[in-house]
Design an enzyme around this catalytic site. Structure first.
Site, PDB file in Angstrom:
ATOM      1  N   TYR A  47     -17.999 106.110  16.345  1.00 34.42           N
ATOM      2  CA  TYR A  47     -17.071 106.656  17.342  1.00 34.42           C
ATOM      3  C   TYR A  47     -16.938 108.176  17.226  1.00 34.42           C
ATOM      4  CZ  TYR A  47     -12.377 107.462  19.425  1.00 34.42           C
ATOM      5  OH  TYR A  47     -11.307 107.934  20.154  1.00 34.42           O
TER       6      TYR A  47
ATOM      7  N   SER B  63     -11.188 113.989  20.930  1.00 35.78           N
ATOM      8  CA  SER B  63     -10.286 113.438  19.904  1.00 35.78           C
ATOM      9  C   SER B  63     -10.197 114.387  18.732  1.00 35.78           C
ATOM     10  CB  SER B  63     -10.829 112.089  19.413  1.00 35.78           C
ATOM     11  OG  SER B  63     -10.118 111.629  18.291  1.00 35.78           O
TER      12      SER B  63
ATOM     13  N   ASN C  52      -5.762 101.015  19.745  1.00 36.46           N
ATOM     14  CA  ASN C  52      -5.476 100.930  18.308  1.00 36.46           C
ATOM     15  C   ASN C  52      -4.355  99.944  17.993  1.00 36.46           C
ATOM     16  OD1 ASN C  52      -3.323 102.428  19.256  1.00 36.46           O
ATOM     17  ND2 ASN C  52      -4.170 104.384  18.556  1.00 36.46           N
TER      18      ASN C  52
ATOM     19  N   ILE D 154      -3.834 106.457  28.108  1.00 34.71           N
ATOM     20  CA  ILE D 154      -3.814 107.896  28.388  1.00 34.71           C
ATOM     21  C   ILE D 154      -4.233 108.176  29.831  1.00 34.71           C
ATOM     22  CG2 ILE D 154      -4.976 110.076  27.825  1.00 34.71           C
ATOM     23  CD1 ILE D 154      -5.108 109.006  24.870  1.00 34.71           C
TER      24      ILE D 154
ATOM     25  N   ALA E 149     -18.439 102.399  32.465  1.00 31.32           N
ATOM     26  CA  ALA E 149     -18.664 103.810  32.113  1.00 31.32           C
ATOM     27  C   ALA E 149     -20.067 104.027  31.554  1.00 31.32           C
ATOM     28  CB  ALA E 149     -17.608 104.262  31.107  1.00 31.32           C
TER      29      ALA E 149
ATOM     30  N   ILE F   5      -2.492 108.124  19.240  1.00 33.29           N
ATOM     31  CA  ILE F   5      -1.651 107.829  20.390  1.00 33.29           C
ATOM     32  C   ILE F   5      -1.564 106.306  20.507  1.00 33.29           C
ATOM     33  CG2 ILE F   5      -1.324 108.237  22.871  1.00 33.29           C
ATOM     34  CD1 ILE F   5      -1.636 110.856  21.165  1.00 33.29           C
TER      35      ILE F   5
ATOM     36  N   SER G 180      -6.964 102.742  34.059  1.00 39.51           N
ATOM     37  CA  SER G 180      -6.184 101.515  34.283  1.00 39.51           C
ATOM     38  C   SER G 180      -5.019 101.412  33.317  1.00 39.51           C
ATOM     39  CB  SER G 180      -7.089 100.286  34.124  1.00 39.51           C
ATOM     40  OG  SER G 180      -7.746 100.327  32.876  1.00 39.51           O
ATOM     41  N   ARG G 181      -5.164 102.036  32.140  1.00 42.37           N
ATOM     42  CA  ARG G 181      -4.174 101.857  31.068  1.00 42.37           C
ATOM     43  C   ARG G 181      -4.094 103.134  30.242  1.00 42.37           C
ATOM     44  NH1 ARG G 181      -6.737  98.137  27.290  1.00 42.37           N
ATOM     45  NH2 ARG G 181      -8.747  98.197  28.336  1.00 42.37           N
TER      46      ARG G 181
ATOM     47  N   LYS H 121     -17.112 111.615  20.042  1.00 46.96           N
ATOM     48  CA  LYS H 121     -16.018 112.537  20.367  1.00 46.96           C
ATOM     49  C   LYS H 121     -16.438 113.985  20.084  1.00 46.96           C
ATOM     50  CE  LYS H 121     -13.696 109.593  22.223  1.00 46.96           C
ATOM     51  NZ  LYS H 121     -13.139 109.702  23.584  1.00 46.96           N
TER      52      LYS H 121
HETATM   53  N1  NDP Z   1      -5.253 106.267  21.569  1.00 41.88           N
HETATM   54  C1  NDP Z   1      -5.648 107.215  20.695  1.00 41.88           C
HETATM   55  O1  NDP Z   1      -5.111 107.326  19.577  1.00 41.88           O
HETATM   56  C2  NDP Z   1      -6.733 108.154  21.059  1.00 41.88           C
HETATM   57  C3  NDP Z   1      -7.537 107.957  22.151  1.00 41.88           C
HETATM   58  N2  NDP Z   1      -8.527 108.856  22.433  1.00 41.88           N
HETATM   59  C4  NDP Z   1      -9.398 108.643  23.572  1.00 41.88           C
HETATM   60  O2  NDP Z   1      -8.631 108.517  24.747  1.00 41.88           O
HETATM   61  C5  NDP Z   1      -9.368 107.775  25.698  1.00 41.88           C
HETATM   62  C6  NDP Z   1      -8.443 106.740  26.312  1.00 41.88           C
HETATM   63  O3  NDP Z   1      -8.044 105.843  25.290  1.00 41.88           O
HETATM   64  P1  NDP Z   1      -6.681 105.039  25.295  1.00 41.88           P
HETATM   65  O4  NDP Z   1      -5.880 105.340  26.482  1.00 41.88           O
HETATM   66  O5  NDP Z   1      -6.091 105.215  23.959  1.00 41.88           O
HETATM   67  O6  NDP Z   1      -7.256 103.551  25.328  1.00 41.88           O
HETATM   68  P2  NDP Z   1      -6.933 102.259  26.214  1.00 41.88           P
HETATM   69  O7  NDP Z   1      -7.642 101.150  25.492  1.00 41.88           O
HETATM   70  O8  NDP Z   1      -5.482 102.152  26.466  1.00 41.88           O
HETATM   71  O9  NDP Z   1      -7.656 102.558  27.611  1.00 41.88           O
HETATM   72  C7  NDP Z   1      -9.045 102.612  27.670  1.00 41.88           C
HETATM   73  C8  NDP Z   1      -9.459 102.866  29.097  1.00 41.88           C
HETATM   74  O10 NDP Z   1     -10.887 103.000  29.126  1.00 41.88           O
HETATM   75  C9  NDP Z   1     -11.413 102.059  30.024  1.00 41.88           C
HETATM   76  N3  NDP Z   1     -12.680 101.535  29.567  1.00 41.88           N
HETATM   77  C10 NDP Z   1     -12.963 100.974  28.388  1.00 41.88           C
HETATM   78  N4  NDP Z   1     -14.241 100.576  28.350  1.00 41.88           N
HETATM   79  C11 NDP Z   1     -14.764 100.890  29.564  1.00 41.88           C
HETATM   80  C12 NDP Z   1     -16.018 100.735  30.143  1.00 41.88           C
HETATM   81  N5  NDP Z   1     -17.049 100.171  29.479  1.00 41.88           N
HETATM   82  N6  NDP Z   1     -16.207 101.156  31.408  1.00 41.88           N
HETATM   83  C13 NDP Z   1     -15.195 101.734  32.106  1.00 41.88           C
HETATM   84  N7  NDP Z   1     -13.973 101.911  31.604  1.00 41.88           N
HETATM   85  C14 NDP Z   1     -13.760 101.499  30.347  1.00 41.88           C
HETATM   86  C15 NDP Z   1     -10.391 100.946  30.091  1.00 41.88           C
HETATM   87  O11 NDP Z   1     -10.574 100.249  31.306  1.00 41.88           O
HETATM   88  P3  NDP Z   1     -10.315  98.651  31.396  1.00 41.88           P
HETATM   89  O12 NDP Z   1      -8.836  98.454  31.492  1.00 41.88           O
HETATM   90  O13 NDP Z   1     -11.022  98.267  32.632  1.00 41.88           O
HETATM   91  O14 NDP Z   1     -10.897  98.049  30.167  1.00 41.88           O
HETATM   92  C16 NDP Z   1      -9.101 101.726  30.007  1.00 41.88           C
HETATM   93  O15 NDP Z   1      -8.746 102.214  31.271  1.00 41.88           O
HETATM   94  C17 NDP Z   1     -10.569 107.199  24.958  1.00 41.88           C
HETATM   95  O16 NDP Z   1     -11.714 107.944  25.264  1.00 41.88           O
HETATM   96  C18 NDP Z   1     -10.210 107.374  23.500  1.00 41.88           C
HETATM   97  O17 NDP Z   1     -11.338 107.532  22.677  1.00 41.88           O
HETATM   98  C19 NDP Z   1      -8.760 109.948  21.657  1.00 41.88           C
HETATM   99  C20 NDP Z   1      -7.994 110.169  20.571  1.00 41.88           C
HETATM  100  C21 NDP Z   1      -6.934 109.297  20.175  1.00 41.88           C
HETATM  101  C1  LIG Z   2      -8.379 104.661  17.975  1.00 41.90           C
HETATM  102  C2  LIG Z   2      -7.762 105.569  16.951  1.00 41.90           C
HETATM  103  O1  LIG Z   2      -6.558 105.038  16.543  1.00 41.90           O
HETATM  104  C3  LIG Z   2      -7.507 106.914  17.521  1.00 41.90           C
HETATM  105  O2  LIG Z   2      -8.630 107.328  18.205  1.00 41.90           O
HETATM  106  C4  LIG Z   2      -8.994 108.511  17.788  1.00 41.90           C
HETATM  107  O3  LIG Z   2      -9.803 109.173  18.365  1.00 41.90           O
HETATM  108  C5  LIG Z   2      -8.310 108.885  16.573  1.00 41.90           C
HETATM  109  O4  LIG Z   2      -9.114 108.568  15.481  1.00 41.90           O
HETATM  110  C6  LIG Z   2      -7.110 108.037  16.611  1.00 41.90           C
HETATM  111  O5  LIG Z   2      -6.588 107.701  15.391  1.00 41.90           O
END
Ligand code: NDP
Ligand SMILES: C[C@H](O)[C@@H]1OC(=O)[C@H](O)[C@@H]1O
Length: 256
Positions: A159, A146, A197, A17, A67, A192, A14-15, A163
């Site tokens: 967390y 991650s 975050n 990555i 999830a 990211i 939905s949002r 990962k």
């Molecule tokens: N941003 C970063 O720095 C990093 C991110 N990651 C990983 O990347 C992935 C995506 O994160 P990111 O895009 O940053 O985060 P966002 O918060 O932007 O997006 C999170 C996504 O996960 C969904 N989600 C969260 N909780 C649930 C749930 N219980 N059931 C179903 N869907 C769920 C959300 O859906 P909804 O809109 O419905 O809540 C949303 O689509 C994660 O696994 C994160 O750990 C890894 C390393 C770094």
């Molecule tokens: C949510 C954090 O900012 C992000 O998620 C990760 O997996 C890394 O630790 C990043 O910094």
């Protein structure tokens, strides 16, 4: 077109990555199943994403389901089969990172994080793999792990194990599923900028520290992950399985 007429399921699309990866998959010719939590507050994002995908001439359907529910993977696969006839690529991306210190970690925060990020992923990957095996034409599975699979964080003790678990799951699944032509790989994003975050990085000191650790000189944005995910999904990576790809602007190797 790297994914012409392929069907791709992405959780947490939905949002952030997941949404960026979904759009790039559509640009590369794929139809999409968009997984998200089912929260009404995310429905608007999902509807907008589906419109963008359709504007590219591809199709998309959404499945709102938690999830952490072991049945959600089967629901995602069922939608792919019903609407598009099968599944070629499964991207496990949904995740949460509620920053919290270790010594007073609430039990429910730990359990919710592990259930959402890892336990649900296990059953979702299993559901996708079963369908791919039945189809008999291979497939690609990608976990969004991650940099935190490789390094620690004082506020991420609940967390980082999830990962590392996802990375390990892809390694073992690469072995288990290789005989069926199903490739399993992990992408390891650095920091990211997304909703996950937003609060953490609103602290200027923390933000500057994370930027200063990044040799490429900036934090990442969701689009930075789209290319690596499409690459691993595509036949360009046909001999790549059990691999992990850091997408972190060089943060991990920056010791001094
Ligand atoms: N941003 C970063 O720095 C990093 C991110 N990651 C990983 O990347 C992935 C995506 O994160 P990111 O895009 O940053 O985060 P966002 O918060 O932007 O997006 C999170 C996504 O996960 C969904 N989600 C969260 N909780 C649930 C749930 N219980 N059931 C179903 N869907 C769920 C959300 O859906 P909804 O809109 O419905 O809540 C949303 O689509 C994660 O696994 C994160 O750990 C890894 C390393 C770094
Ligand atoms: C949510 C954090 O900012 C992000 O998620 C990760 O997996 C890394 O630790 C990043 O910094």
């Amino acid at each position: 077109m790297l994914l012409n007429d392929k069907t791709v399921i992405i959780t947490g699309a939905s949002r952030g990555i997941g949404a960026a990866a979904a759009l790039e998959c559509a640009r590369q010719g794929a139809d999409l199943v968009i997984g998200y939590s089912g929260s009404p507050s995310s429905k608007g994002h999902v509807d907008e994403l589906i419109q963008q995908i359709e504007a590219l001439g591809r199709k998309a359907v959404a499945v709102g389901a938690p999830a952490e529910d072991p049945d959600t993977g089967e629901a995602l696969v069922a939608a792919a089969v019903e609407h598009f006839g099968g599944v070629d690529v499964f991207v496990n991306n949904a995740g949460i990172c509620p920053f919290h210190s270790f010594l007073d970690m609430p039990r429910e925060t730990y359990l919710k994080t592990v259930d959402t990020n890892l336990n649900g992923a296990y059953f979702a990957v299993q559901a996708a793999a079963r369908q791919m095996k039945e189809q008999g034409r291979g497939g690609a599975i990608i976990a969004v792990s991650s940099i935190s699979a490789l390094v620690g964080g004082a506020m991420q003790t609940h967390y980082t194990p999830t990962k590392a678990g996802l990375l390990s799951l892809m390694q073992s699944c690469a072995v288990a599923l290789g005989p069926y032509g199903i490739r399993c790989n992990a992408v390891l994003p650095g920091t990211i900028e997304t909703d996950i975050n937003r609060d953490d990085l609103s602290d200027d000191g923390k933000r500057q520290y994370m930027e200063s650790r990044t040799p490429l000189g900036r934090l990442g944005n969701p689009d930075d992950l789209a290319g690596p995910i499409v690459f691993l999904a595509s036949d360009m990576a046909r001999y790549v399985t059990g691999a992990s790809l850091l997408v972190d602007g060089g943060m991990f190797v920056n010791l001094q």
